[in-house]
Motif scaffolding. Structure first.
Motif, PDB file in Angstrom:
ATOM      1  N   PRO A   1       2.056 -11.415  14.862  1.00 38.32           N
ATOM      2  CA  PRO A   1       1.563 -10.268  15.639  1.00 38.32           C
ATOM      3  C   PRO A   1       0.600  -9.417  14.825  1.00 38.32           C
ATOM      4  O   PRO A   1       0.486  -9.577  13.608  1.00 38.32           O
ATOM      5  CB  PRO A   1       2.831  -9.485  15.981  1.00 38.32           C
ATOM      6  N   ASN A   2      -0.092  -8.535  15.494  1.00 38.02           N
ATOM      7  CA  ASN A   2      -1.031  -7.657  14.793  1.00 38.02           C
ATOM      8  C   ASN A   2      -0.311  -6.835  13.734  1.00 38.02           C
ATOM      9  O   ASN A   2       0.790  -6.360  13.958  1.00 38.02           O
ATOM     10  CB  ASN A   2      -1.707  -6.701  15.779  1.00 38.02           C
ATOM     11  N   GLY A   3      -0.946  -6.696  12.598  1.00 39.74           N
ATOM     12  CA  GLY A   3      -0.329  -5.925  11.522  1.00 39.74           C
ATOM     13  C   GLY A   3       0.696  -6.709  10.732  1.00 39.74           C
ATOM     14  O   GLY A   3       1.398  -6.157   9.898  1.00 39.74           O
ATOM     15  N   ALA A   4       0.744  -8.035  10.972  1.00 35.04           N
ATOM     16  CA  ALA A   4       1.741  -8.850  10.277  1.00 35.04           C
ATOM     17  C   ALA A   4       1.358  -9.062   8.811  1.00 35.04           C
ATOM     18  O   ALA A   4       2.197  -9.391   7.980  1.00 35.04           O
ATOM     19  CB  ALA A   4       1.901 -10.185  10.979  1.00 35.04           C
ATOM     20  N   GLY A   5       0.080  -8.901   8.490  1.00 37.14           N
ATOM     21  CA  GLY A   5      -0.350  -9.110   7.115  1.00 37.14           C
ATOM     22  C   GLY A   5      -1.228 -10.338   6.946  1.00 37.14           C
ATOM     23  O   GLY A   5      -1.491 -10.764   5.814  1.00 37.14           O
ATOM     24  N   LYS A   6      -1.735 -10.883   8.042  1.00 43.18           N
ATOM     25  CA  LYS A   6      -2.543 -12.100   7.953  1.00 43.18           C
ATOM     26  C   LYS A   6      -3.854 -11.844   7.208  1.00 43.18           C
ATOM     27  O   LYS A   6      -4.217 -12.587   6.295  1.00 43.18           O
ATOM     28  CB  LYS A   6      -2.833 -12.626   9.376  1.00 43.18           C
ATOM     29  N   THR A   7      -4.541 -10.787   7.624  1.00 44.32           N
ATOM     30  CA  THR A   7      -5.799 -10.478   6.950  1.00 44.32           C
ATOM     31  C   THR A   7      -5.564 -10.132   5.485  1.00 44.32           C
ATOM     32  O   THR A   7      -6.347 -10.504   4.611  1.00 44.32           O
ATOM     33  CB  THR A   7      -6.524  -9.325   7.681  1.00 44.32           C
ATOM     34  N   CYS A   8      -4.454  -9.444   5.224  1.00 46.11           N
ATOM     35  CA  CYS A   8      -4.128  -9.115   3.831  1.00 46.11           C
ATOM     36  C   CYS A   8      -3.973 -10.383   3.002  1.00 46.11           C
ATOM     37  O   CYS A   8      -4.400 -10.438   1.840  1.00 46.11           O
ATOM     38  CB  CYS A   8      -2.841  -8.310   3.765  1.00 46.11           C
TER      39      CYS A   8
ATOM     40  N   ILE B   1      -8.444   4.158  -0.601  1.00 43.78           N
ATOM     41  CA  ILE B   1      -8.186   2.728  -0.666  1.00 43.78           C
ATOM     42  C   ILE B   1      -9.232   2.038   0.189  1.00 43.78           C
ATOM     43  O   ILE B   1      -9.460   2.401   1.341  1.00 43.78           O
ATOM     44  CB  ILE B   1      -6.782   2.394  -0.125  1.00 43.78           C
ATOM     45  N   LYS B   2      -9.868   1.083  -0.408  1.00 48.46           N
ATOM     46  CA  LYS B   2     -10.931   0.385   0.300  1.00 48.46           C
ATOM     47  C   LYS B   2     -10.318  -0.647   1.245  1.00 48.46           C
ATOM     48  O   LYS B   2      -9.386  -1.337   0.906  1.00 48.46           O
ATOM     49  CB  LYS B   2     -11.811  -0.302  -0.744  1.00 48.46           C
ATOM     50  N   ARG B   3     -10.812  -0.706   2.434  1.00 45.14           N
ATOM     51  CA  ARG B   3     -10.290  -1.677   3.383  1.00 45.14           C
ATOM     52  C   ARG B   3     -11.356  -2.705   3.685  1.00 45.14           C
ATOM     53  O   ARG B   3     -12.472  -2.360   4.044  1.00 45.14           O
ATOM     54  CB  ARG B   3      -9.874  -0.958   4.655  1.00 45.14           C
TER      55      ARG B   3
ATOM     56  N   LEU C   1       4.025   1.003   2.193  1.00 46.10           N
ATOM     57  CA  LEU C   1       4.052  -0.129   3.117  1.00 46.10           C
ATOM     58  C   LEU C   1       4.014  -1.480   2.397  1.00 46.10           C
ATOM     59  O   LEU C   1       3.214  -1.677   1.495  1.00 46.10           O
ATOM     60  CB  LEU C   1       2.828  -0.013   4.028  1.00 46.10           C
TER      61      LEU C   1
ATOM     62  N   GLN D   1     -12.915 -10.695  10.020  1.00 45.52           N
ATOM     63  CA  GLN D   1     -12.404 -10.501  11.374  1.00 45.52           C
ATOM     64  C   GLN D   1     -13.445  -9.807  12.255  1.00 45.52           C
ATOM     65  O   GLN D   1     -13.642 -10.174  13.399  1.00 45.52           O
ATOM     66  CB  GLN D   1     -11.127  -9.671  11.296  1.00 45.52           C
TER      67      GLN D   1
ATOM     68  N   ALA E   1       2.797  -4.856   2.830  1.00 45.52           N
ATOM     69  CA  ALA E   1       1.934  -5.631   3.720  1.00 45.52           C
ATOM     70  C   ALA E   1       2.241  -7.122   3.606  1.00 45.52           C
ATOM     71  O   ALA E   1       2.129  -7.867   4.577  1.00 45.52           O
ATOM     72  CB  ALA E   1       0.474  -5.367   3.393  1.00 45.52           C
TER      73      ALA E   1
ATOM     74  N   PHE F   1       0.869  -1.170   0.000  1.00 45.41           N
ATOM     75  CA  PHE F   1       0.000   0.000   0.000  1.00 45.41           C
ATOM     76  C   PHE F   1       0.899   1.211   0.000  1.00 45.41           C
ATOM     77  O   PHE F   1       1.554   1.486   1.008  1.00 45.41           O
ATOM     78  CB  PHE F   1      -0.875   0.033   1.247  1.00 45.41           C
TER      79      PHE F   1
ATOM     80  N   TYR G   1      -8.025  -7.824  -2.483  1.00 44.06           N
ATOM     81  CA  TYR G   1      -6.825  -7.053  -2.784  1.00 44.06           C
ATOM     82  C   TYR G   1      -6.132  -7.707  -3.958  1.00 44.06           C
ATOM     83  O   TYR G   1      -6.123  -8.937  -4.098  1.00 44.06           O
ATOM     84  CB  TYR G   1      -5.857  -7.036  -1.596  1.00 44.06           C
TER      85      TYR G   1
END
Ligand SMILES: Nc1ncnc2c1ncn2[C@@H]1O[C@H](COP(=O)(O)OP(=O)(O)O)[C@@H](O)[C@H]1O
Ligand SMILES: [Mg+2]
Lengths: 264, 350, 299
Positions: free
Chosen positions: A42-49, C296-298, A21, A90, A23, A18, A58
């Protein structure tokens, strides 16, 4: 690379960015039929991405995602769903104003064929399909123990019920691959047990599962293999016991860095 | 206690619109009352109320369509009156200018209006929320502009002499005959609307209303579903417009204005957006209010000129919409359901 | 070539009118940007402002009140109205779905329309002197003094806005609230104060705009059509951009100047359809407007 025939999902060198960043950064992963693979980090690691890439929300910058040998990058989310890939979100307040039963029935969308006209006139396939869908949905309702929320809109459900309904919805879709995004986060021990049972049931039906979860006990119990992400990179992969012993993983989870990030 | 499992007959009953014997009785009673109503009105010399009933039935058909587009599928539409207008003009052109019979023109006019809805849906594919509303608004003005500027629609004068239909040799000319014809159409439309809510498409609409992204993961093609929502909504609107044109035998531009679009939305919200029964209730409530105001105005009880009555109606409709949105966002139907639930629990409190 | 002169003339008057359009559009954008209210009743606020002005100032030649006092009263009543509207209607909308505030603004539209007609009636009225009127000859070109004045006022107000949003604490708070009302509250931004300021500014601007246009066109309920124009301006420019407002205003004013000059004798009502079609076109090609930022859509 030659692959065993029963590989359902093969991800190679997946990268997503992004603006500045990164991700996801060169992530690879493969899952055989019926396997449960946990993705932790950890949070923000990119799992949901990662899940968002697989389900077409995406578009990755690089890499490929093969589902049953077919590249699914560039396909629209609904086309991917039609291949039999279901996911939970989530945040379980997915359809805030819909009632529990309607959500599960909507989950049967791909298993019904009623046309517009038949639907308006309630004629032809319409009735038969409704009854068949309802039959299947009722089984899931009973199994997921969500009888109370059949006629309750999501916003009036407890957080746990929302999570249950979210998983039940995916079960109703009858998918071949299921992606679960933190199905137990925010639940108490009892509800975690309920969700655990649901996941076990899917496993027994030989459904391939990618499970994102922070609860290590559940991860240990449910998964065949564990993949660890940090800062968008895969830092480890192995059996649950191997991962538990891995120092890098402990570093990523317990090291000062992740605390700082969570505090920020 | 948890009830586990349900027998098959239970969901057959759940699926039925009319679930129980008592329910059947109520529906039969209501229908026979509706059938008797015009005779009662004639007997009591209140035939002007029949005109009111006919316009109400027409409005119910139109607003049911809006309820599908906006209430169920969540696509804000400020242009619904344009579909009603399109249906009316289409019927007028086919019958007056091209000499088609009513029953040939009606389905074609309805379908054309549906296609107009489909076309409006196309720009809405990439847009969300307010932007969709503005697109439909723009569309309303464009349709109006086109109708005003082309020859065949009679320009600003509109079309007059639209024929009335014949049913089995019976000319539908008097208010009372129209009442029965419209009642049949209205009941059919209500049925279709209810059917939609118990079919896969209706649920797809609810899903895209609540969350377009998540709906896609159910395998729903969001774009197609939006187009269908506009199509069906416009179909209902077009049917209402076509019947309207024939009922009043003229069609003119000022018959359907942007205010009608607003009132339709208001009726839907006051009744309960997304609910078929609610929509019907909402239409009846607002139409009744305006009729009562009108009667007061014309009775001379209070010195109100007809213009003043109209402005009063605007203000009161406005207040009603504001009050419902602020305090009863789920509308009359939710109030009714709550009342029913409390009644069942009586005397054990709320 | 006389043709060139006409074109320059059309452009110049387009720029002047465009300035007024952009000012009016900013009043719409401000409530959208700070409270996410898509205020369809905006046109009615302008009408209300114009009628109030007429009440205080009166028809030309017979001023009811001295101009400074009238201006003061107009401003006071606009501020009061802003606070009232916020308190009575929109405070409850904080945190409610967009559909709710949308419908509320429609209800308000009807309520104001009805009330204005009940109080002042449907006749059009001529507004007494507010700004100097009459033609101003500049070589070969003619400018309307009232447009020039309005343009000047609009320019000042616009600069004021940009200053408010970019340079002041409250502007920052309002921008934060636009992004996330709940989070902004957690950061100590008062949702109530924000929303009050936004509504006061909104109605103040609507009133100024209404009066400026009424100076030229007279006071009547027809002014409420303004909301269509405002919608076109903000959507062409981009809903979240003040610069977009200016751009949109100029494009629309110049565009409608040209079409009404060249086409209105052939097509009935073409002036009003131009803005609408332009808006539709921009929505089709660039849904976020010419100056809007694509989010950007999340998921
Ligand atoms: N739509 C988006 N726009 C910008 N950044 C995003 C977006 N989605 C995710 N990110 C960023 O990507 C990183 C990974 O996010 P995510 O996959 O949600 O983490 P998690 O592992 O906790 O699920 C985070 O830094 C997040 O802020
Ligand atoms: Mg996540």
């Amino acid at each position: 690379m030659d692959q065993p025939a029963d590989i359902i999902l093969a991800i190679e060198n997946l990268s997503l960015g992004f603006r500045g960043l990164k991700a996801l950064d060169g992530v690879g992963l493969s899952a055989r039929k019926g396997e449960t693979i946990s993705v932790i980090g950890p949070n923000g690691a990119g799992k949901t991405c990662l899940i968002n890439c697989i389900t077409g929300y995406y578009r990755p910058r690089e890499g490929c995602i093969l589902y049953r040998g077919r590249n699914i990058i560039g396909m629209k989310p609904h086309q991917i769903a039609r291949l039999g890939i279901g996911r939970t979100f989530q945040d379980p307040t997915t359809f805030p104003h819909m009632k529990g039963l309607d959500i599960l029935m909507a989950g049967r969308y791909l298993h019904t064929r009623t046309s517009l006209l038949e639907g308006l006139l309630f004629f032809g396939r319409s009735r038969a399909e409704e009854l068949a869908s309802r039959q299947r949905v009722e089984e899931i309702v009973a199994f997921a123990r969500i009888e109370e929320v059949r006629k309750v809109p999501v916003l009036a459900m407890t957080y746990g019920q929302r999570k249950q309904v979210e998983i039940a919805r995916v079960m109703a879709m009858g998918p071949g691959l299921v992606l679960l995004d933190e199905p137990m986060s925010g639940l108490d021990e009892f509800m975690k047990e309920v969700v655990n049972e649901l996941i076990l049931d899917m496993r027994q039906r030989n459904i391939t599962i990618i499970l994102i979860e922070h609860d290590m006990r559940a991860v240990m119990e449910l998964s065949d293999r564990v993949v660890v992400l940090d800062h968008g990179k895969k830092i480890a992969e192995g059996t649950p016991t191997e991962i538990m012993r891995d120092e890098q993983v402990a570093e990523a989870y317990l090291g000062g860095l992740s605390y700082e990030r969570e505090a920020a | 206690m948890r009830r586990r499992g349900k027998s098959r007959t239970d969901f057959v009953r759940d699926l039925a619109i009319i679930g129980s014997g008592r329910h059947w009785l109520a529906v039969a009673l209501a229908l026979s009352l509706l059938a008797l109503l015009p005779f009662v009105l004639r007997w009591t010399h209140n035939l002007n109320w029949l005109t009111f009933l006919n316009f109400t039935l027409l409005t119910v058909i139109a607003v049911l369509g809006l309820n599908i587009t906006t209430g169920m599928a969540g696509q804000l539409s400020l242009g619904h009156a344009a579909f009603v207008l399109a249906g009316g003009y289409a019927l007028g052109v086919f019958t007056v200018k091209l000499g088609w019979p009513f029953w040939g023109a009606l389905p074609v006019a309805t379908l054309l209006s549906g296609i107009a809805g489909f076309l409006v849906g196309i720009p809405a594919l990439r847009l969300r929320g307010f932007y969709v509303a503005v697109t439909t608004l723009a569309f309303f003005y464009i349709i109006q502009f086109v109708v005003r500027n082309i020859e065949i629609t009679g320009g600003i004068h509109g079309l007059i002499g639209i024929p009335y239909p014949y049913v089995g040799g019976l000319a539908i000319k008097s208010d009372i005959r129209w009442y029965f014809l419209l009642l049949v159409f209205c009941v059919l439309c209500i049925l279709a609307s209810v059917n939609l809510t118990r079919s896969r498409l209706g649920r797809a609409f609810l899903a895209i209303r609540d969350n377009e992204d998540a709906a896609a993961n159910l395998g729903i093609s969001v774009g197609l579903a939006k187009l269908r929502a506009f199509f069906i909504g416009a179909l209902f609107g077009g049917l209402a417009g076509a019947l309207w044109a024939s009922y009043v035998s003229v069609v003119k531009l000022d018959q359907f204005t942007i205010w009608d679009s607003i009132w339709y939305l208001g009726m839907m919200v006051i009744g309960g957006a997304g609910s078929t029964a609610g929509t019907v209730l909402g239409v009846i409530a607002l139409r009744l209010t305006s009729q009562v105001l009108h009667s007061i105005g014309s009775s001379g009880l209070i010195p109100l000129s007809s213009n003043l009555t109209i402005y009063m109606t605007y203000a009161i409709f406005g207040i009603a919409i504001i009050l419902f949105i602020s305090f009863r966002p789920f509308g009359l139907i939710a109030m009714w359901q709550k009342l029913k639930a409390n009644y069942k629990r009586w005397p054990f409190g709320t | 070539m006389p043709q060139i002169n006409t074109i320059v003339q059309l452009i110049i008057s387009g720029v002047l009118v465009g300035g007024i359009y952009s000012l009016i559009a900013m009043g719409f954008v401000i409530t959208y940007r700070s409270a996410r209210v898509f205020n369809l009743a905006y046109g009615q606020f302008a009408v209300l402002g114009a009628f109030l002005a007429w009440t205080f100032i009166g028809p030309p030649g017979s001023p009811r009140l001295p101009l400074p006092l009238a201006v003061f009263l107009i401003i006071v009543s606009a501020v009061g109205l802003g606070l009232l509207v916020e308190f009575l209607f929109f405070r409850r909308m904080i945190g409610r779905p967009l559909f709710a505030s949308f419908m509320l603004s429609l209800g308000l539209l009807a309520l104001l329309h009805g009330t204005i007609m009940l109080v002042w009636g449907p006749e059009s009225r001529v507004l007494g002197a507010t700004v100097p009127k009459g033609p101003l000859f500049l070589g070969k070109f003619v400018l309307a003094r009232e447009y020039l004045w309005s343009f000047g006022l609009a320019l000042v107000a616009t600069l004021g806005f940009v200053y408010l949003f970019r340079r002041t604490r409250i502007g920052l708070a309002m921008r934060a609230a636009y992004d996330n009302q709940v989070a902004a509250r957690c950061l100590g931004v008062s949702a109530r104060l924000n929303s009050q300021i936004a509504w006061v500014i909104c109605i103040l601007v609507a009133t100024i705009g209404g009066v400026l246009i009424a100076t030229v066109n007279g006071v009547s309920i027809g002014l409420s059509e303004l909301v269509l124009l405002v919608l076109a301006v903000v959507l062409v420019g981009g809903l979240d951009s003040l610069v977009g407002c200016v751009l949109g205003g100029l494009i629309l004013a110049i565009g409608s100047n040209f079409t009404s000059y060249y086409l209105s004798q052939y097509l009935v009502g073409v002036e009003s359809i131009v803005s609408v079609s332009l808006m539709l076109l921009v929505l089709l090609i660039r849904p976020d407007g010419l100056m809007g930022i694509k989010m950007i859509k999340r998921v």
